[in-house]
Design a protein around this motif. Structure first.
Motif, PDB file in Angstrom:
ATOM      1  N   ASP A  30       6.336  -2.173   4.096  1.00 13.00           N
ATOM      2  CA  ASP A  30       4.947  -2.614   4.220  1.00 13.00           C
ATOM      3  C   ASP A  30       4.236  -2.357   2.897  1.00 13.00           C
ATOM      4  N   VAL A  61      -2.626   3.818   4.238  1.00  5.65           N
ATOM      5  CA  VAL A  61      -1.811   4.361   5.321  1.00  5.65           C
ATOM      6  C   VAL A  61      -1.925   5.871   5.236  1.00  5.65           C
ATOM      7  N   GLN A 120      10.053   3.986   8.871  1.00  3.96           N
ATOM      8  CA  GLN A 120       9.093   3.017   8.354  1.00  3.96           C
ATOM      9  C   GLN A 120       8.927   3.228   6.849  1.00  3.96           C
ATOM     10  N   PHE A 160       6.862   2.332   3.335  1.00  4.16           N
ATOM     11  CA  PHE A 160       5.599   1.825   2.795  1.00  4.16           C
ATOM     12  C   PHE A 160       5.651   1.833   1.278  1.00  4.16           C
ATOM     13  N   VAL A 199      -0.871   5.472  -0.019  1.00  2.00           N
ATOM     14  CA  VAL A 199      -0.342   6.244   1.098  1.00  2.00           C
ATOM     15  C   VAL A 199      -0.798   7.690   0.923  1.00  2.00           C
TER      16      VAL A 199
END
Length: 452
Positions: free
Chosen positions: A3, A31, A128, A130, A8
Motif C-alpha cells: 500500500d 498509516v 501487510q 506499506f 507510516v
C-alpha cells in the motif's frame, strides 16, 4: 502488493498519536501502527491514572493535617473509589476506542499489530506491507524491566501496570527501586494503610535529583512510617503463594506484594533498524535537532534518550511534523526539560543539577532557600517541607538549573523553567516583583543568597 502512503507512524504513545493526527489534518496520508493501546503508557498506566492515585492519597494526608490547624477530622482509606475512577474515568477499562476514534477522525488510518521496517521506506505489519513516500516516524516507547535477581522472574511481582490496575490496596508492599515510580507508589499505598518498604541499590532515593531532594524525601518517608533501605544488594526473591520474601544480605523483608520499579527498556528489538542503517543493538536512537534518525526516518519519545516524559515526546512530535511537512521551525533545545516527581512534597526540577553542571566543568554557584522559613511556608505549617535550590552559571550570570521541593512544587517550577529556557539573567530575576505571600517568593530569597 504494498500500500502506498505518505507516512507510516510506528507506535502511538502521546507523541506518535499527536504526530499522526497532525499529519493527517495537514492532508498527508498516514498509516498509524500500534500493537497495544492508542495513547501509549501515559493515559493507561502512568501519568494520568497514577496522578489519580496520588490525588486520592493526598486527600488522606490533608485530612490527617486538620488537627491543630482547623479542628478535628478523620478519614478511612478505601481503595474502591480510586480503582473505580481509574477504570471508569481514566482508562475506560483499558479500552482505547475513544483515542482510536479521535485519531481516525482526523483522517489517519489505524492498523493494529507490530510494525517493523523491512526495507528503506517500507513497513510490514503482520503481513501487510506499506510503502512510505515521505518516510517513517518511530515512537515505540519503553516497557518495564526487572533486574536479574535470583528467583524474581518466577514470582508474580507487580510492575507499574499491575499497580495501576489493582482493585485492592495491599496490606504490605515492598517496592524495589527508589526512582520516580517507586517513590510515588510507595507513598500512595502507605497512605492507604499499607506497610511499605522501599529498597534501592543506590545510596539514595531519586538518584538523578539533587542530594537535598533525596535527603528530604527520605526524612518525610521515615516520618510517615515508610521503610527505606538504600545501598543494599538484593540476593534472592521467593514467593510461597501468600507472600514475597526478599533477602538483603542479613535482612529479610516479607510483604503481600512486590512492586518492581527498577527502570524501563526501549522497545527497539525486532524493529528492523538495520534496514535503514541504524544500530540494531542500541538502547536509543540518536536524532538530530529535527528528529531525523536516518534518511526518511524520524524518531521521537523515550527511544531518543532525551527524557522519558510525555511532554518531551509531544515537543519532539511537533518538531518532527514540521520537518516532514517541510515547514520552517527551530530545532530541539533541551536545556530546560522540566521533570516532576509527584510525591508529597513534590520534587520538581529543570535543567542541570549542581553535580551535572560541575561534571560539564561549568563555573557554578548555588543557593538554597527553605520553604518553611518563607512566610507562606510558615503560614502553611502542616505539610510545608521543602526548599528551592538554584544552580547559577557564574560565567553567563544565568540559571543552569533549579529544583523546587514542596507543596505544588511542579507548579512553582514553571517560573524557573521559563528562566532557564530563555537564559534570563539572574540579575534581572532579582529585580522582579514577587507576589506576597506565595511559595514562589522563596525563589527571590534564593536569588538574593546567590548574590552573596
Amino acid at each position: 502488493m504494498a500500500d502506498e502512503v505518505d507516512v507510516v507512524v510506528i507506535g502511538l504513545g502521546p507523541g506518535g498519536e499527536d504526530a499522526a493526527g497532525r499529519l493527517a489534518e495537514a492532508g498527508v496520508s498516514v498509516v498509524a501502527v500500534e500493537s497495544r493501546l492508542v495513547g501509549g503508557e501515559c493515559p493507561y498506566y502512568a501519568c494520568v491514572p497514577t496522578k489519580m492515585m496520588v490525588r486520592a492519597a493526598g486527600l488522606l494526608a490533608e485530612a490527617a493535617r486538620v488537627p491543630g490547624m482547623a479542628g478535628e477530622a478523620s478519614a478511612r482509606p478505601d481503595w474502591t473509589p480510586v480503582a473505580a475512577r481509574i477504570r471508569d474515568e481514566a482508562t475506560d477499562s483499558w479500552d482505547d476506542k475513544v483515542a482510536a476514534d479521535r485519531l481516525t477522525g482526523k483522517g489517519a488510518r489505524l492498523v493494529r499489530g507490530r510494525g517493523r521496517i523491512t526495507a528503506p521506506d517500507e513497513v510490514t505489519v503482520d503481513g501487510q506491507v506499506f510503502r512510505a513516500r515521505r518516510g517513517i516516524l518511530l515512537n515505540t516507547g519503553t516497557s518495564p524491566m526487572a533486574p536479574p535477581i535470583d528467583g524474581l522472574a518466577d514470582t508474580p511481582f507487580w510492575t507499574n501496570r499491575d499497580a495501576v490496575m489493582a482493585t485492592r490496596a495491599p496490606e504490605s508492599l515492598v517496592v524495589l527501586g527508589g526512582g520516580v515510580v517507586g517513590v510515588e507508589m510507595a507513598q500512595v499505598f502507605s497512605r492507604f494503610d499499607g506497610r511499605v518498604t522501599v529498597v534501592e541499590a543506590a545510596d539514595r532515593l531519586l538518584l538523578n535529583e539533587e542530594p537535598e531532594s533525596s535527603d528530604l524525601l527520605r526524612a518525610v518517608f521515615e516520618r510517615e512510617g515508610i521503610g527505606v533501605r538504600t545501598g543494599v544488594n538484593v540476593t534472592r526473591v521467593t514467593h510461597d503463594g501468600d507472600e514475597f520474601t526478599m533477602h538483603l544480605g542479613d535482612e529479610t523483608l516479607t510483604a503481600e506484594r512486590l512492586l518492581v520499579a527498577t527502570g524501563r527498556r526501549p522497545n527497539l528489538k525486532g524493529l528492523g533498524l538495520g534496514k535503514v542503517g541504524l544500530d540494531e543493538t542500541a538502547r536509543q536512537i540518536p536524532v538530530d535537532g529535527h528528529m531525523r534518525a536516518a534518511d526518511g526516518v524520524w524518531a521521537i519519545g523515550d527511544i531518543t534518550g532525551m527524557g522519558a516524559f510525555t511532554h518531551v515526546s509531544m515537543y519532539q512530535a511537533a518538531i518532527a511534523v514540521r520537518d516532514i511537512l517541510g515547514e520552517e521551525g527551530s530545532p530541539a533545545v533541551y536545556r530546560a526539560v522540566p521533570r516532576v516527581t509527584f510525591t508529597d512534597p513534590e520534587v520538581a526540577s529543570v535543567g542541570l543539577t549542581e553535580a551535572q553542571a560541575r561534571d560539564q566543568n561549568l563555573p557554578v554557584r548555588t543557593a538554597v532557600a527553605q520553604i518553611p522559613e518563607s512566610t507562606r511556608g510558615w503560614i502553611h505549617k502542616a505539610g510545608n517541607d521543602g526548599f528551592v535550590k538554584l544552580v547559577e552559571n557564574t560565567e553567563w550570570g544565568t540559571l543552569a538549573g533549579a529544583t523546587v521541593v514542596g507543596p505544588s512544587g511542579g507548579e512553582i517550577l514553571g517560573f524557573l523553567a521559563v528562566a532557564v529556557h530563555t537564559e534570563a539573567p539572574t540579575a534581572a530575576l532579582r529585580e522582579m516583583i514577587y507576589a506576597y505571600p506565595t511559595f514562589h517568593r522563596a525563589i527571590e530569597t534564593a536569588l538574593t543568597a546567590l548574590a552573596g
